[in-house]
Design a protein around this motif. Structure first.
Motif, PDB file in Angstrom:
ATOM      1  N   ALA A  22       4.599  -1.470  -8.701  1.00 55.23           N
ATOM      2  CA  ALA A  22       4.891  -2.883  -8.929  1.00 55.23           C
ATOM      3  C   ALA A  22       6.358  -3.076  -9.288  1.00 55.23           C
ATOM      4  N   GLU A  23       6.902  -2.194 -10.126  1.00 59.77           N
ATOM      5  CA  GLU A  23       8.328  -2.280 -10.467  1.00 59.77           C
ATOM      6  C   GLU A  23       9.192  -2.089  -9.225  1.00 59.77           C
ATOM      7  N   ARG A  24       8.834  -1.140  -8.421  1.00 60.13           N
ATOM      8  CA  ARG A  24       9.591  -0.859  -7.190  1.00 60.13           C
ATOM      9  C   ARG A  24       9.577  -2.056  -6.244  1.00 60.13           C
ATOM     10  N   LEU A  25       8.452  -2.760  -6.190  1.00 63.01           N
ATOM     11  CA  LEU A  25       8.304  -3.900  -5.283  1.00 63.01           C
ATOM     12  C   LEU A  25       8.748  -5.224  -5.905  1.00 63.01           C
ATOM     13  N   HIS A  26       9.068  -5.198  -7.207  1.00 61.67           N
ATOM     14  CA  HIS A  26       9.478  -6.410  -7.933  1.00 61.67           C
ATOM     15  C   HIS A  26       8.364  -7.463  -7.927  1.00 61.67           C
ATOM     16  N   VAL A  27       7.134  -7.018  -8.156  1.00 58.86           N
ATOM     17  CA  VAL A  27       5.994  -7.914  -8.312  1.00 58.86           C
ATOM     18  C   VAL A  27       5.262  -7.497  -9.576  1.00 58.86           C
ATOM     19  N   THR A  28       4.369  -8.349 -10.037  1.00 57.66           N
ATOM     20  CA  THR A  28       3.569  -7.981 -11.200  1.00 57.66           C
ATOM     21  C   THR A  28       2.434  -7.061 -10.775  1.00 57.66           C
ATOM     22  N   GLN A  29       1.937  -6.276 -11.732  1.00 60.11           N
ATOM     23  CA  GLN A  29       0.864  -5.348 -11.400  1.00 60.11           C
ATOM     24  C   GLN A  29      -0.424  -6.059 -10.981  1.00 60.11           C
ATOM     25  N   PRO A  30      -0.805  -7.195 -11.616  1.00 61.06           N
ATOM     26  CA  PRO A  30      -2.010  -7.887 -11.141  1.00 61.06           C
ATOM     27  C   PRO A  30      -1.888  -8.391  -9.702  1.00 61.06           C
ATOM     28  N   PHE A  75       0.824  -1.207   0.000  1.00 58.81           N
ATOM     29  CA  PHE A  75       0.000   0.000   0.000  1.00 58.81           C
ATOM     30  C   PHE A  75       0.861   1.260   0.000  1.00 58.81           C
ATOM     31  N   VAL A  76       1.891   1.309   0.859  1.00 55.17           N
ATOM     32  CA  VAL A  76       2.742   2.497   0.947  1.00 55.17           C
ATOM     33  C   VAL A  76       3.415   2.776  -0.394  1.00 55.17           C
ATOM     34  N   ALA A  77       3.874   1.733  -1.079  1.00 56.48           N
ATOM     35  CA  ALA A  77       4.507   1.928  -2.379  1.00 56.48           C
ATOM     36  C   ALA A  77       3.532   2.562  -3.371  1.00 56.48           C
ATOM     37  N   VAL A  78       2.302   2.062  -3.421  1.00 63.08           N
ATOM     38  CA  VAL A  78       1.315   2.641  -4.330  1.00 63.08           C
ATOM     39  C   VAL A  78       0.968   4.064  -3.904  1.00 63.08           C
ATOM     40  N   ALA A  79       0.825   4.289  -2.611  1.00 67.13           N
ATOM     41  CA  ALA A  79       0.463   5.623  -2.111  1.00 67.13           C
ATOM     42  C   ALA A  79       1.550   6.642  -2.419  1.00 67.13           C
ATOM     43  N   GLU A  80       2.802   6.236  -2.383  1.00 65.39           N
ATOM     44  CA  GLU A  80       3.899   7.171  -2.672  1.00 65.39           C
ATOM     45  C   GLU A  80       4.077   7.387  -4.165  1.00 65.39           C
ATOM     46  N   GLU A  81       3.865   6.352  -4.951  1.00 66.47           N
ATOM     47  CA  GLU A  81       4.024   6.485  -6.397  1.00 66.47           C
ATOM     48  C   GLU A  81       2.766   7.018  -7.075  1.00 66.47           C
TER      49      GLU A  81
END
Length: 286
Positions: A24-32, A11-17
């Motif tokens: 998703a790129e920052r977290l190294h996961v897929t967007q889905p 959540f924090v990654a999405v909230a900051e970006e």
């Protein structure tokens, strides 16, 4: 209800970006995968955290509140892991942060004598990171200069000291016995205005602040060089100004603003008796 820390980090990654693809790129996961985790978190919290359309992603009121509260919670979890790992390796340390100009020798020595079983260490901090190390578990306690964000911290006052204006050595005010804060109204402040609210609130202020074309300063040394070479002023605690010697700058007492307060800070979530013991020692040294 338990909060899943992994979902909270997502959540924090999405909230900051404010962008699911970049997060998703920052977290190294897929967007889905990321989208499913955020939906699951919203279901667990029973609150919508984002509003999305084809052009933008925005936080809702619930999302803004969660972002405000998520940082201290994640930092506390990270600090807990660090302390547990140190304990599992048999490392007994007590780490003390201190700001430039704050002398901690007496308190550190007295505490080390009482606890020979501990490796007592000191770490120099700066204005920008003086509480970060406490939140992240890198520091057990830290001597901090107010103002700081109090959230997640226990604070105990230690001492106060006067504040001074730091000026170019040839400045019109440099030879004064003392000045008032209004004397700096036309000057450019080379630090965050919130650190000097008395200057920021001057009704007749005509000088600029750090939001202008000035570079971002990382250290006091950089600020002093800018004072010496390009003008501008700083308002610093007396001990900090005295700690940094520079032939081309001078400092003058400001007689109509309150002192800077130094406190000892530690995580509000910790209850080790060592914390209160060190606080007692630090206060007694003053």
């Amino acid at each position: 209800m338990d909060v899943d820390l992994r979902k909270l980090r997502y959540f924090v990654a999405v909230a900051e970006e404010l962008h699911f693809g970049r997060a998703a790129e920052r977290l190294h996961v897929t967007q889905p995968v990321l989208s499913r985790q955020i939906r699951a978190l919203e279901q667990e919290l029973r609150a919508q955290l984002f509003t999305r359309n084809k052009r933008s992603t925005e936080l809702t009121a619930a999302g803004r509140q969660l972002l405000e509260d998520a940082g201290p919670l994640l930092n506390s979890a990270q600090a807990l892991c660090r302390r547990v790992r140190r304990a599992s390796h048999g490392t007994s340390t007590f780490t003390i942060g201190f700001m430039p100009g704050i002398i901690v020798t007496g308190a550190v020595r007295a505490f080390a004598v009482r606890h020979p079983e501990l490796s007592v260490q000191v770490v120099r901090t700066s204005w920008d990171d003086q509480v970060q190390g406490v939140h992240e578990g890198l520091l057990d306690v830290s001597f901090v200069r107010l103002p700081v964000d109090h959230r997640g911290l226990a604070l105990r006052p230690v001492f106060r000291e006067p504040r001074v204006a730091v000026l170019p050595a040839d400045h019109r005010l440099a030879g004064k016995q003392s000045i008032g804060i209004a004397d700096l109204a036309a000057e450019r402040l080379l630090q965050a205005p919130d650190a000097v609210p008395e200057w920021r609130d001057l009704p007749e202020r005509t000088g600029g602040d750090g939001a202008g074309p000035w570079p971002a300063f990382r250290t006091v040394e950089e600020k002093l060089e800018h004072v010496a070479t390009s003008g501008g002023v700083l308002v610093l605690p007396l001990s900090t100004a005295a700690y940094y010697t520079h032939a081309d700058v001078a400092h003058v007492p400001i007689d109509d603003i309150g002192p800077n307060e130094v406190c000892l800070a530690w995580s509000a979530d910790r209850y080790s008796p060592l914390l209160s013991e060190f606080a007692d020692i630090a206060a007694a040294q003053r």
